[in-house]
Design a protein around this motif. Structure first.
Motif: not given
Length: 353
Positions: A120-125
């Motif tokens: 999630t931390s790598r795919r959602i900003l």
């Protein structure tokens, strides 16, 4: 579910210590009787929880008792890693603290939830800044941050929008708000809510005097009051326009908050295939000048005063560039007069975008 409520009670007691049953009931939206039954269930499960009677009583855990159980579900773990861009934390000097906190949360997560949280931390900003925000003054939040957390009054030197003068205010801060990438100080001035853009604060001095807030009022309450004042200003100038379809998306995106009726909402409002009628509302007549940026692709139909205002603005621009070229200024339409203006004390609650 009862299991979720039991876990919530346990985590609240670990965080706050002794908590009155009525407060727990209000927090979890159940009755005090249900809370006492839940406490009995926790005790039966081996949790050292007990109730103390009396004026200062409440539900509490045995001193020193802690549980390592986070109680996080997979979705809750993922939610923690959907965070705003680093700019918000950087402005508060919390970049490294954020990284460290997330590292600790990741270590505390149950092993099955870690891959989903990391993904999630790598795919959602979430980026709070607008597109093309333009250059901004550097914002120094140190003094504001200190006053907010030390509960001290502030003396500000502040410049309002369109005003060259610096004004001095002594305020009682409630907190800081970041909205669309812009920081605001929310405070009381003379016991009334006030809003100050951080990038318009020339200087801020933390005073020794303790803050004087109003009763039980919280930051969120004051912010909602100020938001309503800004968003619910009377907009009595009703304007009807024609919009060329080639500029319809841009028009809607830029002046969307001013629209009282979407373009082409009624088939009867269509003049031709290439044009759509729209209706807008402005707080003041000079506000219609925002329509000039669309050139010939937006035509004001009504009222006549709005058309006169646009003609006046255009004559000012024409005169400016005629003067640059050394030509005689273009003649103004007879009867054309500039809108009446008057100096006034700026309203400190206005969110000046």
């Amino acid at each position: 579910m009862k299991s979720d409520r039991l876990l919530a009670i346990l985590l609240l007691l670990q965080t706050r210590g002794r908590v009155p049953a009525d407060e727990l009931a209000a927090e979890l939206e159940v009755s005090a009787r249900t809370i006492y039954r839940d406490v009995e269930a926790l005790s039966a499960a081996g949790v050292p929880v007990y109730a103390e009677r009396g004026r200062h009583g409440g539900i509490t855990l045995l001193p020193g008792y802690r549980t390592d159980m986070t109680g996080l579900t997979s979705d809750e773990a993922r939610a923690l890693f959907v965070l705003t861009a680093q700019g918000v934390h950087s402005a508060l000097g919390l970049d490294s603290a954020l990284v460290s906190a997330l590292r600790k949360v990741m270590a505390a997560l149950p092993a099955p939830h870690r891959p989903a949280a990391e993904l999630t931390s790598r795919r959602i900003l979430v980026d709070p800044d607008r597109w093309l925000p333009g250059p901004r003054r550097a914002v120094e939040l140190d003094a504001l941050h200190t006053a907010v957390f030390a509960d001290r009054r502030l003396r500000l030197r502040y410049r309002h929008s369109g005003d060259r003068r610096l004004r001095t205010y002594t305020v009682d801060p409630y907190g800081l708000v970041s909205k669309a990438g812009v920081w605001y100080l929310v405070a009381d001035r003379r016991r009334s809510p006030a809003l100050f853009r951080a990038d318009r604060i020339a200087s801020a001095t933390v005073l020794e005097e303790p803050v004087r807030r109003r009763g039980e009022v919280e930051l969120a309450d004051v912010w909602q009051t100020l938001r309503r004042r800004v968003e619910e200003r009377p907009r009595d100038v009703q304007v009807t326009v024609r919009v060329h379809r080639s500029r319809l998306d841009m028009f809607t995106r830029i002046v969307g908050p001013l629209l009282t009726e979407p373009p082409g909402a009624d088939a009867a409002d269509r003049d031709e295939d290439d044009w759509v009628t729209a209706r807008l509302a402005f707080s003041v007549l000079p506000g219609v000048s925002v329509l000039l940026q669309f050139g010939p692709w937006v035509e004001v139909l009504d009222p006549p005063e709005a058309i006169d205002e646009l003609l006046h603005r255009l004559s000012e621009v024409t005169a400016l560039y005629d003067a640059q070229r050394g030509a005689a200024p273009s003649p103004r339409t007879p009867g054309d007069t500039a809108p009446a203006t008057s100096a006034r004390e700026p309203s400190s609650y206005e969110a000046e975008e």
